[in-house]
Enzyme design. Structure first.
Site, PDB file in Angstrom:
ATOM      1  N   TYR A   1       0.835  -1.198   0.000  1.00 20.51           N
ATOM      2  CA  TYR A   1       0.000   0.000   0.000  1.00 20.51           C
ATOM      3  C   TYR A   1       0.878   1.261   0.000  1.00 20.51           C
ATOM      4  CZ  TYR A   1      -3.659  -3.373   1.176  1.00 20.51           C
ATOM      5  OH  TYR A   1      -4.511  -4.460   1.175  1.00 20.51           O
TER       6      TYR A   1
ATOM      7  N   TYR B   1     -12.312  -8.444   2.743  1.00 20.39           N
ATOM      8  CA  TYR B   1     -11.807  -7.167   2.220  1.00 20.39           C
ATOM      9  C   TYR B   1     -12.752  -6.587   1.175  1.00 20.39           C
ATOM     10  CZ  TYR B   1      -9.333  -9.181  -1.998  1.00 20.39           C
ATOM     11  OH  TYR B   1      -8.982  -9.764  -3.182  1.00 20.39           O
TER      12      TYR B   1
END
Ligand code: NAP
Length: 287
Positions: A63, A201
């Site tokens: 990320y 998710y």
């Protein structure tokens, strides 16, 4: 609409196979830290989440190539013991030595001495057994407390389960929401048999469900928001952890309101008719 007041609510908990109980509502961080202009609101949002009991924070070395982990390190400064940190290793780093090195880099960015749950992000070309052995060694060394996997389908899980380190898997983090129910066919039952929780998710389908007209109509009639309906549907299962991402305190408050929603049998049946469960095997979807 529920949950805008910021009151402290009771956090649902999910039990990992090892016996530890973790919050059923965590904080996703994909794209958090990407935009400097959003940084202070993102920090405030993470801190509000922790204050509200959403102390599980999901991140990954991927990320922002470390930027999300750095921002989390800043958000949790002085309160490391309050949070349960989940991070992930890239598949191309998930060799025996590469996993250890990636973990050290994540620890540095997170400014901590241990990751609570470290996941293989998805399956790449490194043999699964080698990655799982590497994760088990990191646990032995105290660098991580638990480990697991992400985006592993039924066949991969069978393979993982056949090697000793596979038996230590604490979760499979998967794409799971009202619009993506394929895993209910055989993967969810497989995990449930082994008491391995799903970490769901993109539980809002990256905001796609918030814009869904059928869900908006359902939510309006039932005095909740579409995001709350989508999250409450997942939270109705006692072995699912949700990790919605929001970079604003306002939307986080709204999403936390899902913890106050208990969907009735009739509401769950209506959601089933709008978003049907799978009627046969499907290959694993991932983002
Ligand atoms: P998501 O949580 O389903 O949706 C996030 C999007 O929804 C953001 O654009 C967010 O915007 C918006 N949003 C949040 N709450 C809202 C609300 N109440 N009303 C309207 N919009 C709202 O998608 P995700 O980020 O892909 O998934 C969540 C987390 O799962 C990630 O952040 C990451 O930690 C993890 N993940 C893991 C994998 C994997 O391969 N293991 C893959 C994808 C994601 P704002 O931020 O502007 O509020």
């Amino acid at each position: 609409m529920r949950g805008i007041s910021g009151k402290t609510r009771r956090m649902h908990k999910v039990t990992l196979p090892v016996g530890e109980r973790v919050p059923a509502f965590g904080l996703g961080t994909w794209h958090v830290g990407d935009d400097a202009a959003k940084r202070s609101e993102e920090l405030a949002t993470l801190r509000l989440g922790i204050d509200s009991g959403a102390t599980l924070i999901d991140t990954a070395e991927m990320y922002g190539e470390g930027k999300a982990e750095e921002l989390i390190g800043e958000a949790i400064a002085g309160r490391r013991d309050e949070v349960f940190l989940v991070s992930k290793v890239y598949p191309h780093n998930a060799t025996r030595r590469g996993t250890a090195a990636a973990c050290e880099r994540s620890l540095r960015r997170l400014k901590t001495d241990r990751i609570d749950l470290y996941l293989l992000h998805w399956r790449g070309s490194v043999p699964l057994e080698e990655s799982l052995d590497a994760l088990a060694s990191l646990r032995e060394a105290g660098k991580i407390r638990h480990y697991g996997v992400s985006n592993l389908d039924r066949g991969d899980m069978d393979e993982a389960w056949s090697v000793p380190a596979g038996r230590g898997i604490e979760t499979d983090q998967l794409l799971y929401n009202l619009a993506r129910r394929g895993i209910e066919w055989d993967l969810v039952p497989w995990l449930r048999e082994r008491r391995i929780p799903v970490m769901a998710y993109s539980p809002l389908e990256q905001a796609g469900l918030v814009r869904n007209r059928k869900l908006a109509d359902f939510a309006r009639r039932n005095e909740m928001t579409p995001a709350q309906a989508a999250l409450a549907w997942l939270l109705a299962r006692d072995d699912v952890i949700v990790i919605p991402k929001s970079s604003t305190r306002m939307r986080l408050q709204e999403n936390l309101g899902a913890l106050d929603v208990k969907l009735t049998v009739g509401q769950l049946a209506e959601l089933d008719s709008m978003f049907p469960p799978p009627s046969g095997p499907q290959s694993l979807e991932m983002l």
